[in-house]
Design a protein around this motif. Structure first.
Motif, short mmCIF file in Angstrom:
data_model
loop_
_atom_site.label_atom_id
_atom_site.label_comp_id
_atom_site.label_asym_id
_atom_site.label_seq_id
_atom_site.Cartn_x
_atom_site.Cartn_y
_atom_site.Cartn_z
N UNK A 19 22.62 -132.33 82.46
CA UNK A 19 22.60 -131.48 83.64
C UNK A 19 23.16 -130.10 83.29
N UNK A 20 22.39 -129.07 83.62
CA UNK A 20 22.78 -127.69 83.34
C UNK A 20 22.74 -126.87 84.63
N UNK A 21 23.56 -125.82 84.67
CA UNK A 21 23.60 -124.93 85.83
C UNK A 21 23.60 -123.49 85.36
N UNK A 22 22.96 -122.64 86.15
CA UNK A 22 23.04 -121.19 85.94
C UNK A 22 23.43 -120.51 87.25
N UNK A 23 24.47 -119.69 87.15
CA UNK A 23 24.87 -118.83 88.25
C UNK A 23 24.01 -117.57 88.15
N UNK A 24 23.11 -117.37 89.12
CA UNK A 24 22.08 -116.34 88.97
C UNK A 24 22.64 -114.92 89.04
#
Length: 717
Positions: free
Chosen positions: A640-645
């Motif tokens: 699981x990966x996340x990017x803060x836009x």
């Protein structure tokens, strides 16, 4: 402040200033021998007498239990009652050797890591060792650096999880431990070990310090200060890190020990003019133990007498060392080696089985055009410099012995129940150009069904002080593979290395590539099990594999630029010259972080969120369906990966936030759940606080960092 143990304070009250300074001094065990003579070596004792060395508080590089017992007896004969504490680099095993830490991290299996660390501790403790200088949780983004083999790779979150697992394992096995190297040692310029580092405060806090901070939660006995420069000053000249951060902010109340000779090297760096200045600098950084140099021993007593150093502060350091010894039970037992217990457990079948399992879960299948698993009836030609080589178990193998190692040839013979011949073809020497063995290897392989070529770098070409400018496969090995490819046979590469090697030139020459790293005592047994399908590959890369050395450092969690190159292609192919990239190389790695194949296939579908918006005190549950679409049972590592836009500072294109090993039978599906909270989204904001900012986020899930399903959500105030 906790009330101090009167037993320990009484000991301190009875010590002279010289005794206290020596309690904070550590020397190698080969400095003391049966006749109490100093063993001269490659370093200078600088005025340390035999009597002083006999009275040091801790010793490193204990050889074995009998040696430890002899040193204890000598000290008692000389009227020294304080128990000596023995320390050693137990990095990936003691006598039973496990895969190198970089390989173990590829398993994404913290329970396995914990168990292997426990076994290493049990063996070491039975042979007189009290503490290990492990885990190493330095962030590794440059594969040219030799010590990437000791790390968990390029992700700070995974590095922290692996570090905590090692600490739990060491403690469960009866060994104290030391988190190292604090801090930013892994950012050495050019990938050259020991070289300077220059890291912004933001990168330091956001990436390089994260794993150390996590490790404090498991209460390690020691932290080790690194000996590199950081932003123009040696690490021991950074009390804002060793005192303000480590002790005050994180609450670490254990022992801070220097790396080997680091205090004296304050002078070599050009920072401290005299040994006295070195001692005072380290003392003000709250260093408790000076390893392998005598600045404390020769200068602290006078610094106290002159009023430059407060004796109460000296006593605090001595107390921390005594408390560590007490925590290890050294004041409660008359410690001596139980040789019967040691000999019974050392390298036992249970421990060997664990080593084999660890290697099976650490080898990464990088390519497979249907060649693997091999049929046991197939006629294989086993070739290459590592086909029957025992030095494949790892650079930091402690007391491990090559004679104990199962080679690939031996592993295959045991799997098949018959004798298998092999042919080297060439040397594993990095600079060798000797092709005299090519013809014999080609003749040997002519009548085979499949060629299994064991290639790579020798285990002593990685590790401490073994950096490489060119991390491609040695040229003579590549030339051998080109000759073998002319036979028209399927070629399986088994690649050994302590780092990700740049395999671009040899990838087209292979039908399958199994990356075996440096796999420990049972390396050959595990490789044979994987080659013949008795075990199924599941490991994933924890460092990006560069296409060429010139791409280093390369890592998945990089920042987006204002001029990204969408194609990632070289400018000569894309014509795109006003974007980030090379004229002659792709931007993307050969294999991305989190990549690895299996003997089955997995499909991801139906990514869902239980809500699209989350308040700061709330949470979002994400689910995805993972289906084993092949005809073999297998294990997928769901990432699981996340990017803060958009944020007050630019955020990475992706960041690993969670993972799970999911076992699936052929045709089986499972729903995997991941929970997102404010803490999941927190980072070091522009204001310097570790917090989450409201806004839009991307969520990714997949079998590697590149190939993911994607959705979005928002954090609202």
């Amino acid at each position: 402040m906790k009330e101090k143990d009167k037993k320990l304070t009484d000991i301190i009250d009875g010590m002279s200033l010289e005794d206290k300074a020596l309690m904070l001094t550590q020397y190698p065990i080969d400095s003391i021998c049966g006749n109490k003579e100093i063993v001269t070596g490659c370093w200078d004792m600088d005025g340390m007498t035999n009597d002083m060395i006999m009275r040091v508080g801790t010793v490193l590089n204990v050889a074995n239990g009998e040696t430890a017992d002899r040193i204890r007896a000598i000290r008692k004969e000389n009227g020294i009652d304080d128990p000596l504490m023995f320390m050693l680099d137990v990095i990936h095993g003691y006598r039973t050797i496990f895969p190198i830490p970089l390989a173990m991290a590829c398993s994404f299996d913290t329970e396995l890591v914990e168990e292997c660390a426990r076994i290493a501790a049990v063996e070491a403790a039975a042979d007189g060792v009290d503490a290990t200088f492990s885990p190493m949780v330095d962030l590794a983004r440059d594969a040219r650096w030799g010590r990437v083999m000791e790390t968990a790779g390029e992700d700070p979150y995974l590095g922290g999880e692996m570090g905590k697992a090692y600490i739990r394992g060491y403690h469960n096995g009866g060994l104290a431990c030391c988190v190292k190297h604090f801090a930013a040692y892994g950012a050495a310029e050019g990938g050259r070990d020991y070289d300077t580092t220059d890291v912004s405060e933001r990168n330091l806090n956001e990436y390089y310090l994260r794993a150390y901070c996590e490790c404090v939660k498991e209460k390690p006995e020691m932290f080790m200060s690194s000996f590199n420069l950081l932003n123009g000053k040696p690490l021991l000249a950074h009390p804002e890190l060793t005192v303000d951060k480590l002790r005050d902010e994180w609450g670490f109340d254990g022992v801070l020990i220097s790396d080997y000779n680091a205090v004296r090297e304050l002078n070599v760096h050009g920072y401290a003019a005299t040994p006295r200045d070195c001692a005072l600098t380290a003392f003000n950084a709250e260093l408790d133990i000076e390893m392998c140099s005598p600045c404390y021993a020769n200068n602290l007593p006078d610094l106290v007498r002159e009023g430059v150093v407060d004796e109460k502060s000296l006593d605090e350091k001595v107390y921390r060392v005594l408390k560590m010894k007490d925590r290890c039970g050294l004041y409660d037992i008359d410690k001596s080696t139980d040789t019967q217990k040691r000999d019974k457990i050392t390298l036992c079948e249970e421990f060997r089985a664990a080593a084999k399992k660890a290697e099976e879960r650490s080898c990464v299948l990088l390519k497979n055009d249907g060649v693997l698993p091999l049929k046991k009836s197939a006629n294989i030609a086993l070739v290459g410099p590592f086909a029957d080589e025992k030095y494949i178990f790892g650079h930091w193998a402690s007391t491990g012995r090559a004679d104990d190692v199962v080679t690939v040839k031996q592993g295959i013979e045991r799997t098949l129940g018959r004798t298998v011949e092999s042919e080297k073809g060439c040397s594993y020497d990095l600079l060798s150009d000797d092709e005299s063995g090519f013809d014999a290897a080609v003749r040997f392989a002519q009548n085979s069904d499949v060629i299994v070529a064991c290639v790579g770098e020798h285990m002593y070409n990685s590790g401490e002080s073994h950096s490489r400018a060119d991390i491609a496969l040695p040229k003579v090995q590549t030339a051998l593979l080109r000759r073998l490819k002319t036979l028209g046979k399927p070629v399986v590469l088994v690649v050994f290395g302590g780092r990700p090697l740049a395999l671009t030139d040899v990838l087209p020459l292979a039908d399958a590539v199994l990356y075996a790293w440096q796999g420990g005592t049972e390396c050959g047994s595990a490789i044979a099990s994987l080659l013949y399908g008795d075990a199924v590959p599941s490991a994933k890369t924890v460092m990006s594999f560069p296409r060429s050395s010139g791409q280093c450092p390369i890592y998945y969690n990089h920042f987006q630029t204002g001029r990204p190159r969408a194609s990632g292609k070289p400018a000569v192919l894309s014509g795109d010259i006003c974007t980030v990239g090379y004229d002659d190389e792709y931007n993307d790695p050969l294999f991305p972080f989190g990549y690895g194949l299996s003997y089955t296939t997995f499909d991801y579908s139906d990514l869902k969120l239980d809500k699209a918006k989350m308040r700061r005190d709330g949470k979002i549950a994400a689910t995805v369906t993972v289906n084993n679409t092949g005809d073999r049972d297998g294990t997928e590592i769901v990432q699981w990966y996340i990017r803060d836009k958009f944020a007050s500072v630019v955020r990475p294109v992706k960041e690993l936030k969670g993972y799970e090993r999911v076992e699936l039978k052929a045709g089986e599906s499972k729903t995997v759940r991941f929970e997102i909270t404010k803490d999941t989204l927190a980072f070091f904001t522009d204001g310097g606080a570790f917090d989450a900012e409201s806004g839009d986020f991307d969520l990714f899930v997949g079998g590697n960092s590149r190939d993911c399903l994607q959705t979005g959500f928002s954090l609202v105030d």
